[in-house]
Scaffold this motif. Structure first.
Motif, mmCIF file in Angstrom:
data_model
loop_
_atom_site.group_PDB
_atom_site.id
_atom_site.type_symbol
_atom_site.label_atom_id
_atom_site.label_comp_id
_atom_site.label_asym_id
_atom_site.label_seq_id
_atom_site.Cartn_x
_atom_site.Cartn_y
_atom_site.Cartn_z
ATOM 1 N N ASP A 35 0.835 -1.204 0.000
ATOM 2 C CA ASP A 35 0.000 0.000 0.000
ATOM 3 C C ASP A 35 0.875 1.262 0.000
ATOM 4 N N GLU A 36 1.966 1.188 0.741
ATOM 5 C CA GLU A 36 2.857 2.340 0.789
ATOM 6 C C GLU A 36 3.509 2.579 -0.575
ATOM 7 N N MET A 38 2.074 1.937 -3.445
ATOM 8 C CA MET A 38 1.053 2.580 -4.269
ATOM 9 C C MET A 38 0.966 4.070 -3.955
ATOM 10 N N THR A 39 1.032 4.429 -2.659
ATOM 11 C CA THR A 39 0.924 5.835 -2.241
ATOM 12 C C THR A 39 2.116 6.639 -2.772
ATOM 13 N N VAL A 40 3.324 6.075 -2.635
ATOM 14 C CA VAL A 40 4.527 6.779 -3.113
ATOM 15 C C VAL A 40 4.455 6.990 -4.629
ATOM 16 N N GLY A 42 1.707 7.091 -6.583
ATOM 17 C CA GLY A 42 0.653 8.039 -6.919
ATOM 18 C C GLY A 42 1.047 9.467 -6.600
ATOM 19 N N GLU A 43 1.613 9.703 -5.394
ATOM 20 C CA GLU A 43 2.002 11.051 -5.004
ATOM 21 C C GLU A 43 3.140 11.583 -5.870
ATOM 22 N N LYS A 46 1.517 12.786 -9.011
ATOM 23 C CA LYS A 46 0.668 13.940 -8.720
ATOM 24 C C LYS A 46 1.518 15.195 -8.490
ATOM 25 N N HIS A 67 -6.234 -0.036 -6.661
ATOM 26 C CA HIS A 67 -5.648 -0.013 -5.317
ATOM 27 C C HIS A 67 -5.246 1.390 -4.887
ATOM 28 N N TYR A 68 -5.307 2.342 -5.811
ATOM 29 C CA TYR A 68 -4.981 3.720 -5.434
ATOM 30 C C TYR A 68 -5.682 4.656 -6.401
ATOM 31 N N SER A 70 -6.308 9.081 -6.829
ATOM 32 C CA SER A 70 -6.192 10.466 -6.374
ATOM 33 C C SER A 70 -6.807 11.355 -7.441
#
Length: 733
Positions: A35-36, A38-40, A42-43, A46, A67-68, A70
């Motif tokens: 999950d982390e 995916m967050t890294v 995506g951000e 972005k 899974h992600y 934004s």
């Protein structure tokens, strides 16, 4: 904004993206949570691209699941999506909205249309055929995407895939994961194949606790494996391993992809083609485990990918250098051409660039200028003999042909201008380091520049020929005294002494391409042969005045000590040997000029001689007016009915009898008359017994109903035979 400013801005933007991607890559490989990751990811997109939305889908249990997400968008409604229905190209490369790789009816394209997404791109989360997921980035407005971004994003996706695979494999030690991440980054940062090789063998050997690790690469011809330096430890295998066609890698290197042994070999593959192998050995009594195999295979895959990229970059660098050198060559050749520099300098420039022997020939394949490399083994005398043999077999020279000389093959390329050959460039066909495409560009460019160079001389030659044509036309006008001043002016150009006595000759050639319907082709071919003849005539006698006049070559030879008959014999033999034997040549000599007014008369006589020897098949194919005697007078007769009636009355019955009989009485009588009515001499020439000859003469008398001993009949018969020689069988029609 100027093009330069636009280019600099674009390069700056790409560098910014590249730096950001590297930072994100390092961060990904330190994360131990999917999950982390995916967050890294995506951000990162972005923050970097200020996009309207970022979505990441992962393949789980046969479906691509979101899974992600934004951004303010309802893209989640197209998920989950069956994995087997996802277009495979989405896992192979980064796709842009303007690529048109996806079907317009696909779910993704239809969704973008309905949602008003104008610009978008995808990034595969994939590495080594492991399709883990897809990143989707989009904008509501139009945005430009650069092709350079594609590989950067794909590489980031590969790092994400690696990180996720590491997590999935439950690596036992966070320290090992971090070390591997750092090593991967080190591999990516290498700027040369040598540096990359050093890092790969060091990391592979150290991490797998190998006694030694080395990399073998195929040589350029794929005929051997070469051990690359440096290695990790001392590789005990041979540095050079020759290969045999049909053998497998396992026939040369130990334990190919086999665990459980102290030695192992990992193939290095690029685009499904083997380029080499990594070989490792552990100390005695230690073996390579499955974990070691996965580690070494990962490093091998990385080396293959980075090796391909570095090779392409190096090839591109070499390509740019070659193009710059090609541009400089073009400028130098053009400069040399415009400055009327010696063509030897132009050949040297070209020869040094392409690293080959260069020889320039004129349009008749006579050597004009040459550049030979220091280690050249080409013998020009041997080459000229081969060229002569080639010309004897080929009336028309192709635009490109090859001639072998000992161990060297010479390629000949025609220098063209105004649809005709101006000359030829020949170069040796040997292997060089120069790129083939660059070499072909260099030769094509040189051909154009040489054509310009030669065209200048063609224009000068054509102008000189025009002057000669006018000069000869004035001489043969029949009123040379009325144009004496003009004749004197012309004569000064050609070192022609109007007070000297000259022999006047005419040289005629047969139609070189009689079956061609293209009049231009026929004219060019004829002019080429005539110009070649003039070239050889000038070589034979530099003082001989030649000019192309009314489709023939005029020959004006100053009377000197040598017997004219001997001179013309030597001249004819020389040019006969010089040009292709399939081309018919005839020379008619009109005789000696004593005064200016005689030129017209001698020219007319030379024309009469040509008409006679061409019609009668006179051997040899040259003669003078004085030699031909009555033939010249008879040639002036028109083919009127009286001429036809006369020949038929004298020889018609004998002609008809010979056609229907096995005995050629028509030819028998000709031989008899030519031998002054000697039975013995005639029988010898015809290889007949004397009694047989007498029998034939009796038959001839019966057919013609005349006495052959009568001088008047003999004269009439000889006259009829001469007319037959001139006008042929149509007299009996």
């Amino acid at each position: 904004m100027t093009n330069l400013e636009t280019k600099q801005s674009r390069e700056e933007f790409i560098r910014h993206i590249e730096e950001h991607m590297k930072q994100a890559s390092r961060k990904l490989l330190k994360i131990n949570s999917r999950d982390e990751i995916m967050t890294v990811l995506g951000e990162s997109f972005k923050e970097l691209l200020k996009c309207d939305f970022v979505g990441i889908g992962l393949n789980l249990n046969g479906y691509l699941r979101l899974h992600y997400l934004s951004g303010d968008i309802d893209i989640e409604k197209i998920f989950p999506y069956p994995t087997d229905k996802v277009n495979p190209i989405l896992y192979e490369r980064s796709i842009k909205s303007d690529d048109n790789y996806l079907d317009p009816d696909s779910v993704l394209i239809q969704y973008f249309k309905k949602s008003g997404i104008d610009s978008w791109f995808t990034v595969p989360i994939a590495e080594d055929h492991s399709d883990l997921g897809i990143i989707i980035v989009g904008y509501y407005d139009t945005r430009p995407f650069f092709n350079e971004m594609r590989e950067l994003f794909k590489e980031l996706g590969a790092y994400a895939a690696i990180a996720m695979k590491m997590i999935q494999r439950n690596e036992s030690s966070q320290r090992q994961i971090l070390y591997f991440a750092q090593a991967s980054h080190q591999l990516m940062m290498q700027n040369s194949i040598e540096d990359l090789l050093e890092k790969v063998v060091t990391l592979s050997g150290r991490e797998s606790r190998s006694h030694y690790t080395g990399v073998y690469l195929l040589d350029q011809a794929h005929e051997a494996l070469l051990l690359q330096k440096p290695t990790f430890g001392y590789v005990t295998l041979d540095d050079y391993i020759p290969l045999s066609k049909g053998n497998l890698l396992k026939d040369y290197l130990p334990r190919v992809e086999q665990i459980g042994y102290s030695q192992i070999t990992i193939p290095l593959v690029i685009n499904e083609q083997m380029v080499g192998a990594m070989v490792c050995e552990k100390p005695a009594e230690q073996i390579f485990s499955g974990k070691d195999f996965e580690l070494l295979q990962t490093y091998a895959n990385y080396f293959s990918a980075m090796y391909e990229n570095l090779s392409l970059r190096r090839q591109e660098k070499i390509r740019r250098q070659e193009l710059e050198e090609l541009f400089n060559l073009q400028n130098n050749l053009i400069k040399s051409s415009l400055e009327q520099t010696d063509i030897d300098k132009m050949n040297q420039l070209l020869g040094e660039f392409v690293e080959r022997d260069i020889i320039v020939f004129d349009q008749f394949l006579n050597p004009y200028s040459k550049y030979l490399q220091k280690d050249s083994s080409l013998e020009l005398d041997v080459l000229m003999k081969e060229i002569k043999n080639y010309k004897l077999k080929h009336v028309h020279l192709a635009s490109e042909f090859r001639i072998s000389v000992q161990d060297t093959e010479m390629v000949f390329r025609r220098i063209e201008g105004d649809r005709e050959a101006l000359g030829f460039i020949a170069y040796s066909e040997n292997k060089v380091n120069l790129n083939k495409e660059t070499f072909n560009l260099a030769i094509s460019m040189a051909l154009n520049i040489y054509a310009t160079f030669f065209m200048k001389y063609k224009i000068e030659r054509d102008a000189l020929n025009q002057l000669k044509n006018s000069f000869v036309g004035t001489l043969f006008s029949g009123k040379p005294h009325e144009e004496l001043n003009q004749i004197i002016t012309y004569a000064s150009y050609f070192n022609f002494d109007i007070d000297s006595s000259y022999d006047v000759g005419l040289l005629a050639i047969e139609d070189v391409v009689p079956h061609s319907d293209d009049l231009v082709v026929r004219r060019i071919a004829r002019n080429t042969v005539m110009n070649e003849l003039i070239y050889h005539l000038s070589k034979f006698d530099s003082k001989l005045v030649t000019a192309i006049y009314k489709g023939r070559i005029v020959l004006l030879k100053a009377i000197q000590g040598e017997e004219p008959g001997i001179y013309w014999q030597k001249l004819f033999r020389t040019i006969r040997k010089a040009v292709n034997p399939q081309i018919g040549l005839w020379i008619g000599i009109g005789g000696q000029v004593l005064e200016l007014k005689d030129y017209r008369d001698r020219y007319d006589k030379a024309k009469h001689v040509l008409n006679v020897i061409q019609r009668t098949g006179h051997e040899p194919n040259f003669a003078s007016y004085d030699e031909l005697g009555s033939y010249v007078i008879l040639n002036e007769l028109n083919q009127i009915d009286e001429t036809k009636l006369f020949v038929k009355s004298q020889l018609g019955k004998l002609w008809d009898a010979s056609i229907d009989s096995s005995m050629d009485l028509f030819e028998t009588l000709r031989v008899y008359l030519n031998n002054h009515c000697s039975v013995k001499a005639s029988a010898d020439e015809l290889f007949l017994h004397r009694s047989t000859m007498n029998y034939r003469l009796e038959k001839i008398k019966e057919i013609l109903e005349i006495e052959l001993d009568d001088n008047k009949h003999q004269f009439n018969l000889l006259l009829a035979y001469h007319l037959f020689d001139l006008f042929g069988e149509k007299l009996f029609e």
